[in-house]
Design a protein around this motif. Structure first.
Motif, short mmCIF file in Angstrom:
data_model
loop_
_atom_site.label_atom_id
_atom_site.label_comp_id
_atom_site.label_asym_id
_atom_site.label_seq_id
_atom_site.Cartn_x
_atom_site.Cartn_y
_atom_site.Cartn_z
N ARG A 63 -20.85 -36.99 8.18
CA ARG A 63 -22.30 -37.07 8.29
C ARG A 63 -22.99 -35.72 8.40
N LEU A 64 -22.31 -34.72 8.95
CA LEU A 64 -22.90 -33.39 9.04
C LEU A 64 -22.35 -32.45 7.98
N GLY A 65 -21.14 -32.73 7.52
CA GLY A 65 -20.51 -31.84 6.55
C GLY A 65 -19.92 -30.59 7.16
N LEU A 66 -19.81 -30.60 8.48
CA LEU A 66 -19.21 -29.47 9.19
C LEU A 66 -18.82 -29.92 10.59
N LEU A 67 -17.96 -29.14 11.23
CA LEU A 67 -17.59 -29.42 12.61
C LEU A 67 -18.51 -28.66 13.55
N VAL A 68 -18.92 -29.32 14.62
CA VAL A 68 -19.75 -28.65 15.62
C VAL A 68 -19.00 -27.43 16.14
N GLY A 69 -19.67 -26.31 16.16
CA GLY A 69 -19.05 -25.05 16.52
C GLY A 69 -18.80 -24.17 15.31
N LYS A 70 -18.84 -24.77 14.11
CA LYS A 70 -18.64 -24.01 12.88
C LYS A 70 -19.95 -23.80 12.11
N GLU A 71 -21.07 -24.22 12.70
CA GLU A 71 -22.35 -24.05 12.03
C GLU A 71 -22.78 -22.58 12.09
N LYS A 72 -23.57 -22.17 11.09
CA LYS A 72 -24.08 -20.80 11.07
C LYS A 72 -25.33 -20.67 11.94
N GLU A 73 -26.22 -21.68 11.84
CA GLU A 73 -27.45 -21.66 12.63
C GLU A 73 -27.59 -22.92 13.48
N HIS A 74 -27.42 -24.08 12.85
CA HIS A 74 -27.54 -25.35 13.57
C HIS A 74 -26.73 -26.40 12.83
N VAL A 75 -26.45 -27.52 13.49
CA VAL A 75 -25.53 -28.51 12.93
C VAL A 75 -26.13 -29.27 11.75
N PHE A 76 -27.45 -29.19 11.55
CA PHE A 76 -28.10 -29.89 10.44
C PHE A 76 -28.38 -28.95 9.27
N GLU A 77 -27.71 -27.82 9.21
CA GLU A 77 -28.06 -26.81 8.23
C GLU A 77 -27.74 -27.21 6.78
N LYS A 78 -26.95 -28.25 6.59
CA LYS A 78 -26.69 -28.72 5.22
C LYS A 78 -27.76 -29.69 4.72
N ASP A 79 -28.69 -30.06 5.58
CA ASP A 79 -29.74 -30.99 5.18
C ASP A 79 -30.80 -30.29 4.33
N TRP A 80 -31.57 -31.10 3.59
CA TRP A 80 -32.68 -30.61 2.79
C TRP A 80 -33.88 -30.39 3.69
N PRO A 81 -34.78 -29.41 3.43
CA PRO A 81 -34.83 -28.57 2.24
C PRO A 81 -33.96 -27.32 2.35
N GLN A 82 -33.50 -26.87 1.19
CA GLN A 82 -32.76 -25.63 1.07
C GLN A 82 -33.17 -24.94 -0.23
N GLU A 83 -32.99 -23.64 -0.26
CA GLU A 83 -33.31 -22.90 -1.47
C GLU A 83 -32.42 -23.38 -2.62
N ASP A 84 -33.03 -23.50 -3.80
CA ASP A 84 -32.33 -23.87 -5.03
C ASP A 84 -31.79 -25.30 -5.01
N VAL A 336 -11.95 -31.75 -6.90
CA VAL A 336 -12.56 -31.02 -5.78
C VAL A 336 -13.88 -30.42 -6.25
N TYR A 337 -14.94 -30.58 -5.42
CA TYR A 337 -16.26 -30.06 -5.78
C TYR A 337 -16.83 -29.22 -4.64
N ASN A 338 -17.40 -28.07 -4.99
CA ASN A 338 -18.02 -27.23 -3.98
C ASN A 338 -19.46 -27.68 -3.73
N GLU A 339 -20.21 -26.92 -2.93
CA GLU A 339 -21.56 -27.33 -2.55
C GLU A 339 -22.52 -27.33 -3.73
N ASN A 340 -22.17 -26.65 -4.81
CA ASN A 340 -23.00 -26.66 -6.02
C ASN A 340 -22.54 -27.70 -7.03
#
Length: 379
Positions: A63-84, A336-340
């Motif tokens: 649901r988050l796409g990451l483990l808590v503690g591995k986020e760069k800024e916050h745990v919802f950082e993969k959510d929209w909106p994002q650049e590009d 296997v697919y990356n974030e793009n």
């Protein structure tokens, strides 16, 4: 883009009596674009931290796409909106449906942005004796599951047949109005309504023909005394907006389906015949290595006999990578697919007959292959 991230520590149990799992933390974030607030729980259980760790890891990976503690800024950082990126999830919220010593059921409500906004409501059900996700077919014997599906589909057919009868009643009323009217503009409007009504009947009839092809192994919720199976509107109804039924929600009391249950189902829902039961690999957590030196964690989701998707992550990075592909017996071939959404490799895997281990190879786009070995958590 700025987000407000609030970490709330809850010291109370969920509202369901003497629940085994405790909500230890809730992460919250307000989306600066639409002001909607997301919330996401972190669970804890005093009796066995392995259980809560498994529940948290599954929810965070899926649901988050990451483990808590591995986020760069916050745990919802993969959510929209994002650049590009012009599509993605805008918000997520949760609700605990049932939380007892045997199982936990969590409802997750999400809103997505793409060509248009869309919403989804999903449920995750966990066995709190080991923290694993409950796979619906595992609750039943092989024959029992077929009977259960027929029971659900028969209820849905009755709903569709009732809707068809109602549509024909409406058609009859429209025809009477057309015959009684001398107003040409009104008649044209009624003819348009008549055409829509006939289309509605046609779509319902198509639904009846194909209803048994629909897989509902994922869309269910375990409640205190009953099992609820869900199905959203079919695409034809959604696109044409010709539907008086909406989503299906079929409820079966545990006491009614008890004769259909497997030993595992009886153990989970009625606390009968304790033991170590074999259950399917779908939505279970597997730990292991690529090339014996790169630790990874994998979760697969078997949507049908032929289709499998999933996510995996490198443990030191803690951010998910998406997989999808085909299943043939115990064999899996997953791209296997990356974030793009670029294809970066492929897994060719074999699941053991007891669903406790996975072996195979990972191959990158240049043809380099490395051995993969995985074992199911707790197995």
């Amino acid at each position: 883009m700025k987000y407000n991230l609030i970490l709330m520590v809850l010291l109370c149990y969920s509202a369901v009596g003497t629940a085994q799992l405790k909500v230890e933390k809730v992460y919250r974030k307000q989306n600066a674009y639409n002001r909607m607030t997301s919330s996401f729980p972190v669970f804890w259980v005093s009796e066995d931290s392995k259980v809560s760790n498994a529940v948290n890891q599954f929810l965070q990976m899926n649901r988050l796409g990451l483990l808590v503690g591995k986020e760069k800024e916050h745990v919802f950082e993969k959510d929209w909106p994002q650049e590009d990126r012009f599509h993605g999830r805008q918000s997520v919220d949760y609700r605990i449906i049932e939380n007892n010593k045997a199982f936990l059921s969590v409802e997750l409500n999400e809103e997505f942005m793409g060509a248009y906004s869309s919403y989804s409501t999903d449920h995750e059900n966990f066995d709190l004796r080991n923290g694993e996700v409950v796979y619906l077919p595992d609750l039943f014997t092989v024959d029992g599951y077929e009977i259960f599906k027929k029971m659900i589909n028969n209820e849905r057919k009755l709903s569709l047949q009732a809707a068809i009868a109602s549509s024909y009643q409406g058609i009859s009323e429209i025809l009477k109005e057309i015959q009684a009217s001398n107003d040409e503009s009104l008649i044209e409007s009624l003819k348009s309504d008549l055409e829509d009504s006939y289309d509605e009947v046609s779509i319902y009839e198509d639904c009846i023909k194909t209803i048994e092809e629909y897989s509902f192994s994922k869309e269910f919720c375990l409640k205190k005394e009953e099992l609820v199976v869900y199905r959203g509107r079919c695409s034809n109804h959604a696109l044409r907006a010709l539907d008086a039924i909406g989503d299906f929600e079929n409820t079966m009391k545990y006491s009614l389906i008890k004769p259909l249950l497997s030993k595992y189902g009886l153990n989970l829902l009625f606390d009968e015949k304790p033991g170590d039961f074999e259950t399917h690999y779908s939505e279970k957590i597997f730990y292991g290595h690529i090339a014996e030196k790169y630790p990874i964690t994998l979760v697969l989701d078997k949507y049908s006999d032929e289709y499998v998707s999933g996510v995996y992550l490198y443990n030191n990075i803690g951010r998910t990578i998406h997989l999808s592909g085909e299943a043939k017996g115990n064999g899996l071939v997953l791209s296997v697919y990356n974030e793009n959404d670029d294809n970066t490799g492929e897994f060719s895997l074999t699941v053991s007959d007891d669903n406790k281990s996975i072996v195979g190879v990972w191959t990158n786009t240049e043809g380099k292959s490395l051995k993969v070995e995985l074992k199911r958590r707790g197995k």
